[in-house]
Design an enzyme around this catalytic site. Structure first.
Site, PDB file in Angstrom:
ATOM      1  N   CYS A 198      43.581  30.533  39.081  1.00 30.17           N
ATOM      2  CA  CYS A 198      44.052  31.831  39.576  1.00 30.17           C
ATOM      3  C   CYS A 198      45.445  31.716  40.199  1.00 30.17           C
ATOM      4  O   CYS A 198      46.299  32.566  39.962  1.00 30.17           O
ATOM      5  CB  CYS A 198      43.116  32.380  40.652  1.00 30.17           C
ATOM      6  N   ASP A 199      45.663  30.696  41.011  1.00 27.48           N
ATOM      7  CA  ASP A 199      46.871  30.681  41.854  1.00 27.48           C
ATOM      8  C   ASP A 199      47.903  29.613  41.495  1.00 27.48           C
ATOM      9  O   ASP A 199      49.040  29.678  41.974  1.00 27.48           O
ATOM     10  CB  ASP A 199      46.456  30.494  43.329  1.00 27.48           C
ATOM     11  N   CYS A 254      41.234  28.102  43.959  1.00 23.52           N
ATOM     12  CA  CYS A 254      41.227  28.293  42.502  1.00 23.52           C
ATOM     13  C   CYS A 254      42.603  28.019  41.899  1.00 23.52           C
ATOM     14  O   CYS A 254      43.530  28.828  42.060  1.00 23.52           O
ATOM     15  CB  CYS A 254      40.775  29.723  42.202  1.00 23.52           C
TER      16      CYS A 254
END
Ligand code: NAP
Length: 308
Positions: free
Chosen positions: A138-139, A135
């Site tokens: 997200c990261d 992701c």
């Protein structure tokens, strides 16, 4: 008509499940939407959606799902956070086993979507959360000015690699062939992006590093057999998806990859059970097709119950 707790239970709260909920609520069916976490599904990890009509500037996955949820609630859709463990589809009144209880329903729409497929190479599991990710939204921000690798050649790999270049100083996009599967406009953008370097005809054979983070990947050229080590701080894996169907246990017909077979009215091999969106065997996996599936399935469920 047979008695059940619900007319319709929708399993999954991504765009497909929410759309089915909007249609079924407007049809005044007694309907419940089950979601094991918060509504949203895979689309939540999509930074920016620019091919969903009605949003000429694009919209974030998060905002789109929030709007759909709000819309479903406006029509009175009931939500419950619960994981489905198994289904009993042997009778007209179907049973759904949840963590803490069993509920009954006359019809079911399965909208459980799909999850990222893993590479299955040494180091991948060990470094999840320590540099291996599925992701970018997200990261990605953790990799400011770092060098990262992205694996895959589909829409997800190419779109998310472009997004990663907002943070990383360089993205190696590693693909097992010399031609991308992704849609042309994404290909053009990735090729024009100076921060993306393609490594063609190659697969990642291992991911390595220290105790706390990824430091390198091993890459093999599948044509020449040449192997090399590339220093990276992160490795993003986007090599396709697997259907979220662990609760099914042979209840329904699926294709060779486990996606649920459904006909033009989204009907599965069991009457009264419908499958929509990414979990279905379908030639195109887009938000716009998932919501189209869902509208058809909700109306099909309504007709099914009327004819019972
Ligand atoms: P995908 O389209 O199935 O692509 C998977 C990619 O990973 C392919 O390029 C495949 O290579 C490669 N691959 C598969 N197994 C591999 C392995 N073991 N090692 C290395 N590479 C491997 O999956 P996706 O990109 O996740 O997309 C899923 C669906 O969502 C698609 O229908 C896609 O169109 C849709 N989607 C759309 C958008 C958008 O419209 N913007 C964004 C994201 C996703 P080959 O090409 O050689 O098979």
């Amino acid at each position: 008509m047979k008695k059940a707790d619900y007319d319709l239970v929708i399993i999954g709260g991504g765009p497909a499940g929410l759309t089915a909920g909007i249609y079924a609520s407007r049809a005044r069916m007694n309907v419940l939407l089950l979601e094991k976490a918060a509504p949203g599904g895979q689309v939540l990890v999509s930074d920016w959606i620019e091919n969903y009509p009605g949003f000429p500037e694009g919209i974030s996955g998060y905002d789109l799902v929030n709007k759909m949820t709000e819309q479903a609630k406006r029509f009175g859709l009931t939500f419950e956070t619960s994981e489905v463990l198994s289904l009993d589809l042997s009778e007209a009144v179907k049973k759904i086993e949840l963590n803490d209880k069993t509920i009954t329903t006359l019809s079911i729409i399965i909208a459980t979507g799909a999850s990222p497929r893993k590479l299955g190479v040494p180091g991948e599991d060990m470094f999840i959360g320590k540099g291996v990710s599925f992701c970018a939204t997200c990261d990605g921000p953790f990799f400011k000015e770092n060098v990262v690798a992205a694996v895959g050649g589909g829409d997800t790999a190419v779109q998310e690699s472009i997004f990663l270049t907002k943070f990383a100083k360089k993205v190696y996009l590693i693909h097992r062939r010399d031609e991308l599967r992704a849609t042309k406009i994404l290909q053009e953008r990735a090729i024009a992006n100076d921060k993306i370097e393609f490594i063609w005809d190659s697969v990642v054979t291992g991911i390595g590093g220290g105790l706390t983070n990824v430091e390198k990947i091993n890459v093999k050229n599948v044509k020449t057999g040449e192997e090399k080590e590339i220093p990276v701080s992160g490795c993003f894996v986007w090599v396709g998806i697997l259907p979220n169907t662990s609760f099914l246990k042979d209840n329904l017909k699926v294709d060779e990859n486990g996606f649920i077979m459904a006909g033009p009215n989204m009907e599965t091999s069991v009457p009264g059970v419908f499958a929509v969106g990414d979990v279905r065997n379908t030639p195109l996996r887009q938000i716009v097709t998932a919501v189209g599936d869902a509208a058809i399935a909700a109306v099909s469920a309504e007709h099914y119950i009327e004819n019972m």
